[in-house]
Design a protein around this motif. Structure first.
Motif, PDB file in Angstrom:
ATOM      1  N   LEU A   7       0.812  -1.218   0.000  1.00  0.00           N
ATOM      2  CA  LEU A   7       0.000   0.000   0.000  1.00  0.00           C
ATOM      3  C   LEU A   7       0.844   1.266   0.000  1.00  0.00           C
ATOM      4  O   LEU A   7       0.307   2.366  -0.035  1.00  0.00           O
ATOM      5  N   ARG A   8       2.164   1.131   0.066  1.00  0.00           N
ATOM      6  CA  ARG A   8       3.036   2.299   0.046  1.00  0.00           C
ATOM      7  C   ARG A   8       3.086   2.889  -1.355  1.00  0.00           C
ATOM      8  O   ARG A   8       3.215   2.168  -2.350  1.00  0.00           O
ATOM      9  N   VAL A   9       2.965   4.213  -1.446  1.00  0.00           N
ATOM     10  CA  VAL A   9       3.056   4.921  -2.723  1.00  0.00           C
ATOM     11  C   VAL A   9       4.069   6.048  -2.590  1.00  0.00           C
ATOM     12  O   VAL A   9       4.414   6.468  -1.481  1.00  0.00           O
ATOM     13  N   GLU A  10       4.519   6.541  -3.728  1.00  0.00           N
ATOM     14  CA  GLU A  10       5.460   7.664  -3.731  1.00  0.00           C
ATOM     15  C   GLU A  10       4.686   8.956  -3.472  1.00  0.00           C
ATOM     16  O   GLU A  10       3.732   9.273  -4.193  1.00  0.00           O
ATOM     17  N   PRO A  11       5.041   9.728  -2.447  1.00  0.00           N
ATOM     18  CA  PRO A  11       4.335  10.988  -2.187  1.00  0.00           C
ATOM     19  C   PRO A  11       4.397  11.917  -3.390  1.00  0.00           C
ATOM     20  O   PRO A  11       5.442  12.057  -4.023  1.00  0.00           O
ATOM     21  N   LEU A  12       3.261  12.528  -3.710  1.00  0.00           N
ATOM     22  CA  LEU A  12       3.219  13.432  -4.860  1.00  0.00           C
ATOM     23  C   LEU A  12       3.991  14.717  -4.586  1.00  0.00           C
ATOM     24  O   LEU A  12       4.606  15.290  -5.486  1.00  0.00           O
ATOM     25  N   CYS A  13       3.976  15.166  -3.329  1.00  0.00           N
ATOM     26  CA  CYS A  13       4.597  16.444  -2.987  1.00  0.00           C
ATOM     27  C   CYS A  13       6.075  16.259  -2.656  1.00  0.00           C
ATOM     28  O   CYS A  13       6.431  15.412  -1.826  1.00  0.00           O
ATOM     29  N   PRO A  14       6.964  17.050  -3.253  1.00  0.00           N
ATOM     30  CA  PRO A  14       8.397  16.925  -2.952  1.00  0.00           C
ATOM     31  C   PRO A  14       8.758  17.388  -1.539  1.00  0.00           C
ATOM     32  O   PRO A  14       9.845  17.102  -1.059  1.00  0.00           O
ATOM     33  N   HIS A  15       7.830  18.081  -0.864  1.00  0.00           N
ATOM     34  CA  HIS A  15       8.099  18.596   0.481  1.00  0.00           C
ATOM     35  C   HIS A  15       7.522  17.703   1.575  1.00  0.00           C
ATOM     36  O   HIS A  15       7.572  18.065   2.754  1.00  0.00           O
ATOM     37  N   PHE A  16       6.977  16.549   1.199  1.00  0.00           N
ATOM     38  CA  PHE A  16       6.262  15.709   2.161  1.00  0.00           C
ATOM     39  C   PHE A  16       7.129  15.300   3.346  1.00  0.00           C
ATOM     40  O   PHE A  16       6.664  15.257   4.488  1.00  0.00           O
ATOM     41  N   SER A  71       0.449  14.022   6.513  1.00  0.00           N
ATOM     42  CA  SER A  71       1.151  12.949   7.230  1.00  0.00           C
ATOM     43  C   SER A  71       0.998  11.590   6.574  1.00  0.00           C
ATOM     44  O   SER A  71       1.619  10.622   7.011  1.00  0.00           O
ATOM     45  N   MET A  72       0.163  11.490   5.492  1.00  0.00           N
ATOM     46  CA  MET A  72      -0.140  10.164   4.959  1.00  0.00           C
ATOM     47  C   MET A  72      -0.017  10.061   3.444  1.00  0.00           C
ATOM     48  O   MET A  72      -0.576   9.149   2.833  1.00  0.00           O
ATOM     49  N   GLN A  73       0.748  10.945   2.813  1.00  0.00           N
ATOM     50  CA  GLN A  73       0.865  10.860   1.352  1.00  0.00           C
ATOM     51  C   GLN A  73       1.554   9.579   0.898  1.00  0.00           C
ATOM     52  O   GLN A  73       1.435   9.194  -0.279  1.00  0.00           O
ATOM     53  N   MET A 100       8.843  25.526   1.510  1.00  0.00           N
ATOM     54  CA  MET A 100       8.024  24.875   0.481  1.00  0.00           C
ATOM     55  C   MET A 100       7.770  25.820  -0.677  1.00  0.00           C
ATOM     56  O   MET A 100       7.379  26.972  -0.483  1.00  0.00           O
ATOM     57  N   GLU A 101       7.988  25.338  -1.872  1.00  0.00           N
ATOM     58  CA  GLU A 101       7.789  26.133  -3.077  1.00  0.00           C
ATOM     59  C   GLU A 101       6.465  25.817  -3.757  1.00  0.00           C
ATOM     60  O   GLU A 101       6.046  26.531  -4.673  1.00  0.00           O
ATOM     61  N   ASP A 102       5.820  24.733  -3.325  1.00  0.00           N
ATOM     62  CA  ASP A 102       4.563  24.306  -3.932  1.00  0.00           C
ATOM     63  C   ASP A 102       3.754  23.587  -2.853  1.00  0.00           C
ATOM     64  O   ASP A 102       4.283  23.241  -1.792  1.00  0.00           O
ATOM     65  N   CYS A 103       2.482  23.363  -3.103  1.00  0.00           N
ATOM     66  CA  CYS A 103       1.633  22.610  -2.182  1.00  0.00           C
ATOM     67  C   CYS A 103       0.555  21.922  -2.994  1.00  0.00           C
ATOM     68  O   CYS A 103      -0.201  22.582  -3.708  1.00  0.00           O
ATOM     69  N   LYS A 104       0.469  20.615  -2.866  1.00  0.00           N
ATOM     70  CA  LYS A 104      -0.463  19.843  -3.673  1.00  0.00           C
ATOM     71  C   LYS A 104      -1.870  19.786  -3.088  1.00  0.00           C
ATOM     72  O   LYS A 104      -2.803  19.378  -3.778  1.00  0.00           O
ATOM     73  N   ILE A 105      -2.044  20.164  -1.821  1.00  0.00           N
ATOM     74  CA  ILE A 105      -3.390  20.120  -1.247  1.00  0.00           C
ATOM     75  C   ILE A 105      -4.087  21.481  -1.297  1.00  0.00           C
ATOM     76  O   ILE A 105      -5.291  21.563  -1.114  1.00  0.00           O
ATOM     77  N   LEU A 106      -3.331  22.541  -1.543  1.00  0.00           N
ATOM     78  CA  LEU A 106      -3.950  23.847  -1.774  1.00  0.00           C
ATOM     79  C   LEU A 106      -4.487  23.908  -3.205  1.00  0.00           C
ATOM     80  O   LEU A 106      -3.952  23.242  -4.100  1.00  0.00           O
TER      81      LEU A 106
END
Length: 446
Positions: A68-77, A84-86, A159-165
């Motif tokens: 179930l582990r996936v690569e976090p989409l955000c580089p700042h994760f 906490s769960m990307q 952080m230069e970007d945010c995937k949840i915003l």
């Protein structure tokens, strides 16, 4: 000496992997909480904090990965505390939250729902329409940072970007750094609050010193370029006021009910507007309101549930602890043409008594949507109502919760004391990629 290997058995409410270090005789020993580890994995970890019965650690090597582990989409994760769960597949995140809800209900109150409802889903990225961004000038780096705090830290994440915003807000993060640094009071601006409406995006600038004329020119130019509205907040939230431009108003809509809700950027509104629509729809469907019903909406806020309820019920009574909020809720009812079917009153629901409930009269249905502290006083008052005036108990209660532990506590009172049955319960994935658990529960009189 190599770090020890641990088998991860589950996740805790902070999305940390949980395992046990075996004792010398092979029996389960001390509980270990490991940041970044998932159930079913074998990991090496280093201890960051140690107590007699537990340790808190950080994963240093992934020996065996979960499917179930996936690569976090955000580089700042790895360093940003916004998520906490990307690293966990999204549907598995929801399953974990469902288990947290059920475990809380059983372990805290020995209650099980007759039916576990299917989780309510929505967009998993770009969903966060409300956010509080910290602002810090870091002299050592010679730059301003704008973003969430780092994990378990008071520092602001770089952080230069945010995937949840929402994307249009995420694109402003770097320009906001430049803007703040160009202002005369760049070291006296600790926070920017973001509120996204359907047609307006507002940024509330917390300022601890007056703006200069040059600052005002820069802020207005930024607003024009990025199509946002500035609000200024010199002290507490009550001091926030629109600055530029002045001809805009935040709002969101509930089109299923023909409702448009004006709001201020410092008001409490749901972070995820997409899920809020689903949440309101589901809550009203579960209540099964009839045209002849008198309904209570407790902790009503601006009327997020009250106004849609007014399109279905004979009468809806909204109750909140703040006169300012109930006045705003009434104004929203007037805007939407349902004021004749609503009334609002101000009461401290954390101190409500059975006499208060008796004075309010008979309700056929009740919706409860409290903050994290829950509705303990109300639940106890309903328990007393069962003894004094059982004829006044609402036939059905829908409880919307943002804390599984206080929902479980209150569910224990509603079932064991007030005599309700927990008919249904399930989670609402309001905050994807975080460990925050939003849920709904239905209580019925037998």
């Amino acid at each position: 000496m190599q770090d020890p290997i641990l088998t991860i058995e589950s996740l805790d409410m902070d999305a940390r992997g949980v395992g046990h270090l075996d004792n010398e005789d092979g029996s389960p020993g001390k509980v270990i909480f490991v940041e970044g580890a998932l159930p079913g994995e074998r990991v090496r970890f280093e201890t960051l904090r140690k107590k007699k019965n537990w340790e808190q650690g950080r994963m240093t090597e992934l020996v065996k990965a979960s499917s179930l582990r996936v690569e976090p989409l955000c580089p700042h994760f790895d360093h940003c505390g916004g998520c906490s769960m990307q690293h966990l597949e999204p549907s598995a995140q929801v399953a974990m939250k469902q288990r947290v809800l059920e475990d809380n209900l059983w372990h805290l109150s020995k209650v099980k729902p007759d039916q576990v409802m299917r989780p309510l889903y929505g967009p998993t990225w770009g969903y966060r329409f409300r956010a509080r961004l910290s602002v810090r000038y870091v002299a050592k780096k010679g730059k301003v940072l704008v973003g969430f705090h780092e994990k378990k830290s008071s520092y602001v994440a770089d952080m230069e970007d945010c995937k949840i915003l929402p994307p249009h807000v995420a694109r402003m993060l770097m320009p906001l750094r430049d803007l703040v640094r160009s202002l005369s009071i760049f070291e006296q601006m600790p926070q920017i609050e973001v509120a996204v409406g359907e047609n307006v995006t507002a940024l509330v600038l917390r300022i601890m010193a007056p703006l200069t004329p040059d600052d005002e020119v820069l802020l207005k130019a930024f607003a024009d370029q990025w199509q946002i509205q500035w609000w200024l907040q010199p002290k507490g939230p009550d001091t926030a006021a629109p600055y530029y431009p002045l001809d805009q108003e935040l709002s969101y809509s509930l089109p299923e009910f023909g409702i448009r809700m004006p709001f201020k950027p410092v008001d409490f509104t749901q972070v995820n507007h997409h899920i809020n629509r689903v949440l309101v729809h589901k809550a009203l469907r579960l209540l099964e309101v009839q045209p002849s019903d008198r309904v209570a909406d407790l902790f009503c806020g601006l009327g997020n549930f009250t106004l849609p309820l007014a399109t279905q019920a004979r009468e809806v009574v909204g109750i909140e602890g703040s006169t300012a909020l109930t006045e705003r809720a009434l104004a929203n009812a007037r805007v939407n043409g349902v004021a004749h079917k609503t009334s609002f009153s101000t009461r401290n629901l954390f101190e409500v008594t059975v006499d208060d409930l008796i004075a309010l009269g008979k309700f056929d249905r009740m919706l409860i949507d409290p903050p994290r502290d829950g509705a303990m006083a109300l639940s106890l008052a309903l328990g007393e109502l069962k003894e004094k005036r059982p004829d006044l108990l609402p036939k059905r209660i829908v409880y919307v919760s943002c804390s599984p532990s206080t929902l479980a506590r209150d569910a224990g009172v509603l079932t064991h004391v007030a005599g309700y049955t927990l008919s249904k319960a399930g989670v609402v994935n309001m905050f994807p990629h975080t460990s925050h658990v939003e849920s709904m529960a239905v209580f019925d009189l037998p």
